[in-house]
Design a protein around this motif. Structure first.
Motif, PDB file in Angstrom:
ATOM      1  N   GLY A 279      -3.882 -10.753  -0.104  1.00 53.30           N
ATOM      2  CA  GLY A 279      -3.636 -10.096  -1.393  1.00 53.30           C
ATOM      3  C   GLY A 279      -3.440  -8.596  -1.305  1.00 53.30           C
ATOM      4  O   GLY A 279      -3.139  -7.943  -2.291  1.00 53.30           O
ATOM      5  N   GLU A 280      -3.600  -8.015  -0.104  1.00 46.84           N
ATOM      6  CA  GLU A 280      -3.532  -6.557   0.016  1.00 46.84           C
ATOM      7  C   GLU A 280      -2.378  -6.075   0.902  1.00 46.84           C
ATOM      8  O   GLU A 280      -2.198  -4.872   1.083  1.00 46.84           O
TER       9      GLU A 280
ATOM     10  N   THR B 132      -5.826 -11.543  -7.853  1.00 43.82           N
ATOM     11  CA  THR B 132      -6.314 -12.553  -6.906  1.00 43.82           C
ATOM     12  C   THR B 132      -7.842 -12.597  -6.881  1.00 43.82           C
ATOM     13  O   THR B 132      -8.422 -13.666  -6.728  1.00 43.82           O
TER      14      THR B 132
ATOM     15  N   ASP C  27      -1.938  -7.389 -17.347  1.00 43.05           N
ATOM     16  CA  ASP C  27      -2.834  -8.110 -16.439  1.00 43.05           C
ATOM     17  C   ASP C  27      -4.209  -8.286 -17.076  1.00 43.05           C
ATOM     18  O   ASP C  27      -4.837  -9.337 -16.931  1.00 43.05           O
TER      19      ASP C  27
ATOM     20  N   SER D 215      -7.479  -1.495  -6.242  1.00 43.00           N
ATOM     21  CA  SER D 215      -6.523  -1.703  -5.154  1.00 43.00           C
ATOM     22  C   SER D 215      -5.304  -2.479  -5.595  1.00 43.00           C
ATOM     23  O   SER D 215      -4.399  -2.715  -4.820  1.00 43.00           O
TER      24      SER D 215
ATOM     25  N   GLY E 148     -12.585  -5.957  -2.066  1.00 38.21           N
ATOM     26  CA  GLY E 148     -11.334  -5.389  -1.559  1.00 38.21           C
ATOM     27  C   GLY E 148     -11.573  -4.403  -0.435  1.00 38.21           C
ATOM     28  O   GLY E 148     -12.699  -4.086  -0.083  1.00 38.21           O
TER      29      GLY E 148
ATOM     30  N   THR F 224     -16.301  -9.406   0.178  1.00 37.23           N
ATOM     31  CA  THR F 224     -15.423 -10.550  -0.082  1.00 37.23           C
ATOM     32  C   THR F 224     -15.944 -11.243  -1.350  1.00 37.23           C
ATOM     33  O   THR F 224     -17.121 -11.092  -1.698  1.00 37.23           O
TER      34      THR F 224
ATOM     35  N   ALA G 200      -5.527  -5.550  -6.452  1.00 35.68           N
ATOM     36  CA  ALA G 200      -5.743  -6.952  -6.056  1.00 35.68           C
ATOM     37  C   ALA G 200      -6.500  -7.747  -7.129  1.00 35.68           C
ATOM     38  O   ALA G 200      -6.969  -8.844  -6.875  1.00 35.68           O
TER      39      ALA G 200
ATOM     40  N   ARG H 258      -9.369 -11.155   5.355  1.00 38.40           N
ATOM     41  CA  ARG H 258      -9.684 -10.071   4.408  1.00 38.40           C
ATOM     42  C   ARG H 258      -8.455  -9.322   3.926  1.00 38.40           C
ATOM     43  O   ARG H 258      -8.531  -8.538   2.977  1.00 38.40           O
TER      44      ARG H 258
ATOM     45  N   VAL I 159      -0.491  -1.086  -1.392  1.00 38.61           N
ATOM     46  CA  VAL I 159      -0.625   0.350  -1.685  1.00 38.61           C
ATOM     47  C   VAL I 159       0.072   1.206  -0.634  1.00 38.61           C
ATOM     48  O   VAL I 159      -0.037   2.429  -0.630  1.00 38.61           O
TER      49      VAL I 159
END
Lengths: 552, 137
Positions: free
Chosen positions: A127-128, B71, B100, B66, B14, B44, B68, A124, A132
């Motif tokens: 990508g994070e 992706t 983006d 976030s 996220g 997810t 993200a 999970r 941040v």
């Protein structure tokens, strides 16, 4: 006095007639929280105002005018900018840069996996990592984060909640490696789980075990880390989620009182932990409403701590707070206008007597801030401090009919909310019944509708629109950072003493199932280089996981 | 055609908890006469696509704040294709730099993206037009 009031009221009536016949421009006169505002405030609006009872002097009960006797004439507020990105090494370099510029306080932003208690290689987290904030998986990363920074010389604020005990333990262990005793450490962990359920939504465990971890922290801090602010009771996120100023005030203080009650229920004396409670508020663009909110907050806290909880230590009565300007007020349209919004918000925080302040950067509505944008945000605070003259005298807005009436209204409104929350069975029960969540969602929706109906004008969004928006440079995070962090973590798992890790985690599991204080066990696991994710997993096995019933 | 309500899954993928926008949109779409399912937080891509298929929705709206998005959108689009569900329209919103947004639209990973400041009325109109024109095509 009352003859004088009568005379004023008679004259006001005459004025009111003239006013009612005069032209009005047709706008809705209301605050950013949709509270209606009258055309004029007079002594009649604060008829029962009592200087000594309601205001008194700075540093004096009920502290409406400020928590210190000398306020900004003694020391300016701390200009504490929140920072953190990529890996511990990059953020360490940023910290050293900030310290070299004379900053003495650090404020760590963690990435989402770290905030949620996941290791960087957990699926999970993909990508994070480092997006941040900074990625911290183990004590090794924490050592890197503060490498070359003497922890007895700086104060560090860490924005961590559900896994706050673990990151705090890593900080204490890092200090120990530097030869700094925990008794000497200064800083703050946010550690406010109630507002996570209410607004910020970065929870892990259910409320009851979460509250137990918090009281374990209170107890451990009292014995071993006495200078640490064990919690930063936060309205910031409640406001960002859409709450009004009054809701931010009332819900945050209700959370504060819930922590006080939890500490007392855990067997502590109120004065053993209340002096270490601190607060964190938002500052939105409606200047007077914000100032009234801060002044009311201090007064409500002092009165309740004194009258209801019987606090004797003066420090237990002081509502000390950090402020951040409102991220939710910034617009993607004409982003440079955000500099101006932030300046007004920062000014309100200062006029409200904040102890420290973070000013947002103009580009944060689009991405993490660039260095240039951060510098303008910091310069905004310096301009307020050194050029505007507002820090020359203490609580300069006191005595304004409008400001005092607003302050009273805030206090009354908060008391009404406390009664509603009590009637629901307290903060935890109210969370379970989605009371706060629904109130906030309703306020957020109303605000959006006001903008769409043009009852509320947002410059650049629904009026004064430009078709061609000025584009600004944005900060980008290299995706390579994530791969490197995962490699570092996997190398650590392969090289550490895994028997010791397992032994300390087994010990922690046992403590979690009992009523023993968890902090010494977490500290032992951290020192064995157990990762944050591994420690959270052990606690999750025992405590379970929180599930939200989402409402909209 | 008017009697069959448009079904929309509002999803929050996220790890972040910024659900203000998702909830405002969900409520506006519901008030606009659509059937709205809100997934709640921390979903997810697999969970989002599974819920979309199970609920037989016409549209998925992803709310991402976030960073993200580059992706998550391609991943959700890929899962829709793999599950033979790419008839479901994928749209979204959140804080995303303009370049983006353009890239995701160009690659086909998102049909439309609504960034901060968009009125909910515009989103409702867009969804109605797109779903109904898709049906008649």
């Amino acid at each position: 006095m009352s003859d004088r009031l009568k005379s004023i009221e008679a004259k006001q009536k005459a004025w009111q007639e003239r006013y009612n016949q005069s032209k009005q421009r047709g706008a809705k006169f209301m605050t950013v929280s949709s509270e209606p505002i009258k055309e004029l405030y007079t002594p009649a609006d604060i008829a029962d105002f009592d200087f000594e009872r309601d205001l008194a002097f700075p540093g004096q009960y009920p502290y409406t005018r400020g928590v210190q006797t000398n306020m900004y004439r003694g020391r300016l507020w701390t200009m504490r900018q929140f920072a953190g990105f990529a890996s511990a090494k990059e953020t360490n370099e940023r910290f050293k840069f900030l310290l070299a510029k004379g900053q003495t306080g650090l404020s760590v932003a963690f990435d989402m996996p770290t905030i949620m208690g996941y290791d960087s290689d957990y699926p999970r987290s993909f990508g994070e990592v480092g997006r941040v904030g900074v990625a911290i998986d183990s004590l090794q990363d924490m050592e890197t984060l503060f490498e070359g920074i003497p922890l007895d010389k700086v104060s560090t604020s860490m924005t961590t909640n559900a896994p706050a005990s673990i990151l705090w333990a890593m900080y204490i262990a890092t200090a120990e490696k530097q030869g700094v005793a925990s008794e000497k450490l200064n800083g703050t962990i946010q550690n406010d789980i109630l507002k996570e359920y209410i607004a910020q939504k970065s929870w892990i465990f259910p409320p009851h075990p979460s509250m137990r971890i918090i009281t374990d922290i209170f107890k451990f801090a009292k014995e071993h880390v006495p200078k640490w602010n064990t919690i930063s009771i936060s309205g910031y996120h409640i406001r960002e989620a859409g709450a009004t100023a009054l809701q931010e005030l009332a819900f945050t203080l209700a959370d504060g009182f819930a922590y006080v009650e939890a500490g007392i229920a855990a067997g502590l004396d109120v004065d053993d932990f209340a002096p270490r409670l601190s607060f964190f508020f938002n500052s939105h663009t409606d200047f007077f409403e914000e100032v009234a909110k801060y002044r009311a907050a201090r007064r409500i806290w002092a009165r309740r701590m004194h009258e209801k909880y019987g606090a004797k230590d003066e420090k237990s009565l002081l509502l000390r707070f950090h402020t951040q300007t409102a991220g939710c007020s910034l617009t993607a349209q004409q982003p440079e206008n955000n500099i101006v919004r932030t300046a007004f918000q920062a000014l309100a925080a200062v006029m409200g007597g904040t102890q420290s302040l973070h000013t947002n950067s103009m580009d944060e509505v689009l991405a993490l801030p660039t260095e240039k944008a951060v510098q303008i945000a910091l310069r905004t605070q310096q301009l307020i401090a050194y050029e505007t003259g507002v820090a020359n005298t203490i609580d300069p807005l006191a005595g304004s009919y409008f400001v005092e009436a607003m302050t009273n209204r805030m206090e009354q409104g908060a008391e009404e909310y406390f009664q509603k929350i009590d009637a629901l069975g307290g903060v935890l029960a109210a969370i379970d019944k989605n009371f706060f969540q629904q109130e906030i969602a309703d306020a957020a929706f109303r605000y959006q509708k006001e903008i769409e109906r043009k009852d509320r004008i947002i410059v650049g969004v629904n009026d004064f629109v430009q078709t061609e928006n000025l584009t600004i440079d944005l900060l980008k995070i290299d995706p390579e950072i994530e791969r490197e962090q995962v490699q570092r973590l996997q190398k650590l798992r392969a090289t550490r003493d895994n028997d010791r890790v397992q032994a300390t985690l087994a010990d922690l599991r046992q403590a979690a199932a009992s009523t023993d204080n968890l902090i010494p066990k977490i500290l032992a696991s951290v020192k064995a280089y157990a990762t944050q994710g591994e420690i959270v997993n052990v606690l999750r096995e025992v405590f379970g996981e929180y599930k939200e019933k989402a409402v909209f | 055609m008017e009697e069959c309500k448009i079904r929309v899954l509002v999803a929050k993928p996220g790890l972040d908890g910024h659900d203000r926008g998702a909830k405002v949109i969900a409520r506006a779409l519901r008030d606009g006469g659509m059937e709205v399912i809100y997934t709640g937080l921390h979903q997810t891509p697999e969970q989002v696509v599974e819920a979309a298929i199970q609920e037989d929705v016409d549209v998925i709206g992803l709310s991402i704040l976030s960073g993200a998005h580059m992706t998550i959108f391609p991943r959700v689009k890929q899962l829709l294709l793999e599950n033979g569900a790419d008839n479901i329209m994928l749209i979204g919103g959140g804080t995303m730099p303009e370049e983006d947004v353009q890239a995701l639209i160009l690659s086909g990973d998102a049909k439309a993206l609504f960034t901060p400041g968009t009125s909910t009325e515009d989103i409702i109109t867009w969804i109605r037009q797109s779903v109904y024109s898709g049906e008649s095509a």
